[in-house]
Scaffold this motif. Structure first.
Motif, PDB file in Angstrom:
ATOM      1  N   GLU A   1     -60.810 106.731  84.445  1.00 33.27           N
ATOM      2  CA  GLU A   1     -59.414 106.319  84.284  1.00 33.27           C
ATOM      3  C   GLU A   1     -58.950 106.417  82.838  1.00 33.27           C
ATOM      4  O   GLU A   1     -57.741 106.509  82.582  1.00 33.27           O
ATOM      5  CB  GLU A   1     -59.224 104.898  84.810  1.00 33.27           C
ATOM      6  CG  GLU A   1     -59.267 104.815  86.322  1.00 33.27           C
ATOM      7  CD  GLU A   1     -59.371 103.400  86.863  1.00 33.27           C
ATOM      8  OE1 GLU A   1     -59.431 102.424  86.054  1.00 33.27           O
ATOM      9  OE2 GLU A   1     -59.403 103.247  88.095  1.00 33.27           O
ATOM     10  N   THR A   2     -59.872 106.429  81.874  1.00 33.75           N
ATOM     11  CA  THR A   2     -59.496 106.540  80.457  1.00 33.75           C
ATOM     12  C   THR A   2     -59.327 107.993  80.013  1.00 33.75           C
ATOM     13  O   THR A   2     -58.841 108.237  78.908  1.00 33.75           O
ATOM     14  CB  THR A   2     -60.552 105.876  79.539  1.00 33.75           C
ATOM     15  OG1 THR A   2     -61.773 106.625  79.592  1.00 33.75           O
ATOM     16  CG2 THR A   2     -60.789 104.427  79.920  1.00 33.75           C
ATOM     17  N   MET A   3     -59.704 108.938  80.847  1.00 31.57           N
ATOM     18  CA  MET A   3     -59.622 110.346  80.473  1.00 31.57           C
ATOM     19  C   MET A   3     -58.159 110.813  80.511  1.00 31.57           C
ATOM     20  O   MET A   3     -57.403 110.406  81.388  1.00 31.57           O
ATOM     21  CB  MET A   3     -60.496 111.193  81.387  1.00 31.57           C
ATOM     22  CG  MET A   3     -61.962 110.880  81.219  1.00 31.57           C
ATOM     23  SD  MET A   3     -62.986 111.874  82.318  1.00 31.57           S
ATOM     24  CE  MET A   3     -64.597 111.486  81.664  1.00 31.57           C
ATOM     25  N   PRO A   4     -57.772 111.676  79.572  1.00 39.76           N
ATOM     26  CA  PRO A   4     -56.356 112.050  79.470  1.00 39.76           C
ATOM     27  C   PRO A   4     -55.790 112.773  80.693  1.00 39.76           C
ATOM     28  O   PRO A   4     -54.584 112.737  80.915  1.00 39.76           O
ATOM     29  CB  PRO A   4     -56.307 112.952  78.235  1.00 39.76           C
ATOM     30  CG  PRO A   4     -57.707 113.333  77.937  1.00 39.76           C
ATOM     31  CD  PRO A   4     -58.593 112.298  78.555  1.00 39.76           C
TER      32      PRO A   4
ATOM     33  N   TYR B   1     -64.862 110.438  90.741  1.00 41.43           N
ATOM     34  CA  TYR B   1     -64.086 109.194  90.724  1.00 41.43           C
ATOM     35  C   TYR B   1     -64.060 108.557  92.106  1.00 41.43           C
ATOM     36  O   TYR B   1     -64.305 107.359  92.253  1.00 41.43           O
ATOM     37  CB  TYR B   1     -62.664 109.474  90.237  1.00 41.43           C
ATOM     38  CG  TYR B   1     -61.796 108.249  90.228  1.00 41.43           C
ATOM     39  CD1 TYR B   1     -61.832 107.360  89.163  1.00 41.43           C
ATOM     40  CD2 TYR B   1     -60.936 107.968  91.289  1.00 41.43           C
ATOM     41  CE1 TYR B   1     -61.037 106.216  89.152  1.00 41.43           C
ATOM     42  CE2 TYR B   1     -60.137 106.835  91.287  1.00 41.43           C
ATOM     43  CZ  TYR B   1     -60.195 105.962  90.224  1.00 41.43           C
ATOM     44  OH  TYR B   1     -59.421 104.835  90.216  1.00 41.43           O
TER      45      TYR B   1
ATOM     46  N   ARG C   1     -63.724 103.205  85.978  1.00 44.87           N
ATOM     47  CA  ARG C   1     -63.067 102.752  84.747  1.00 44.87           C
ATOM     48  C   ARG C   1     -63.154 103.821  83.660  1.00 44.87           C
ATOM     49  O   ARG C   1     -62.185 104.060  82.939  1.00 44.87           O
ATOM     50  CB  ARG C   1     -63.683 101.443  84.260  1.00 44.87           C
ATOM     51  CG  ARG C   1     -63.188 100.223  85.012  1.00 44.87           C
ATOM     52  CD  ARG C   1     -63.558  98.920  84.313  1.00 44.87           C
ATOM     53  NE  ARG C   1     -64.980  98.803  84.028  1.00 44.87           N
ATOM     54  CZ  ARG C   1     -65.892  98.287  84.859  1.00 44.87           C
ATOM     55  NH1 ARG C   1     -65.515  97.843  86.040  1.00 44.87           N
ATOM     56  NH2 ARG C   1     -67.154  98.211  84.509  1.00 44.87           N
ATOM     57  N   HIS C   2     -64.310 104.461  83.544  1.00 45.61           N
ATOM     58  CA  HIS C   2     -64.481 105.493  82.516  1.00 45.61           C
ATOM     59  C   HIS C   2     -63.545 106.679  82.780  1.00 45.61           C
ATOM     60  O   HIS C   2     -62.870 107.160  81.869  1.00 45.61           O
ATOM     61  CB  HIS C   2     -65.939 105.959  82.469  1.00 45.61           C
ATOM     62  CG  HIS C   2     -66.191 106.996  81.431  1.00 45.61           C
ATOM     63  ND1 HIS C   2     -66.463 106.679  80.124  1.00 45.61           N
ATOM     64  CD2 HIS C   2     -66.171 108.337  81.503  1.00 45.61           C
ATOM     65  CE1 HIS C   2     -66.617 107.801  79.427  1.00 45.61           C
ATOM     66  NE2 HIS C   2     -66.446 108.822  80.253  1.00 45.61           N
TER      67      HIS C   2
END
Length: 111
Positions: free
Chosen positions: A96-99, A84, A93-94
């Motif tokens: 940031e979507t991870m839990p 990151y 961005r990808h």
């Protein structure tokens, strides 16, 4: 130092300057020291993965009370945090979507 473009596949542990096959899960930009640090982190992840495999054959050990799995989880999150920090906008961005993205503050940058 100049930062160069690298393609990353966490699953295979690949860090490459060349896109080949499906090694482009993430794109990062790093200098040699940053890439060496990421390589060490991903190597530690692979080592921790081996420990979880051995632990899996012990039927009475619970996942939530297991040092091997804790180490694996830590190394996985540390790898993603490094990716990151070095990543391009799409990579950021990808991730940031991870839990587990909100847990990055628990991961030290210098361990």
């Amino acid at each position: 130092m100049d930062k160069r473009k690298f393609y990353i596949s966490v699953e295979s542990g690949e860090i490459s300057e060349y896109k080949a096959g499906d090694n482009d899960d993430f794109i990062i930009y790093g200098d040699p020291d940053e890439i060496i640090a990421l390589r060490e982190c991903m190597d530690n992840l692979k080592g921790a993965e081996g420990g979880t495999g051995f632990r899996a054959i012990i039927p009475f050990r619970e996942y939530h009370n297991d040092d091997e799995n804790d180490l694996y989880d830590y190394q996985l999150m540390k790898s993603y945090k490094m990716i990151y920090n070095l990543g391009d906008d799409t990579t950021k961005r990808h991730i940031e979507t991870m839990p587990f993205f909100g847990e990055f503050n628990k991961i030290s940058d210098d361990q």
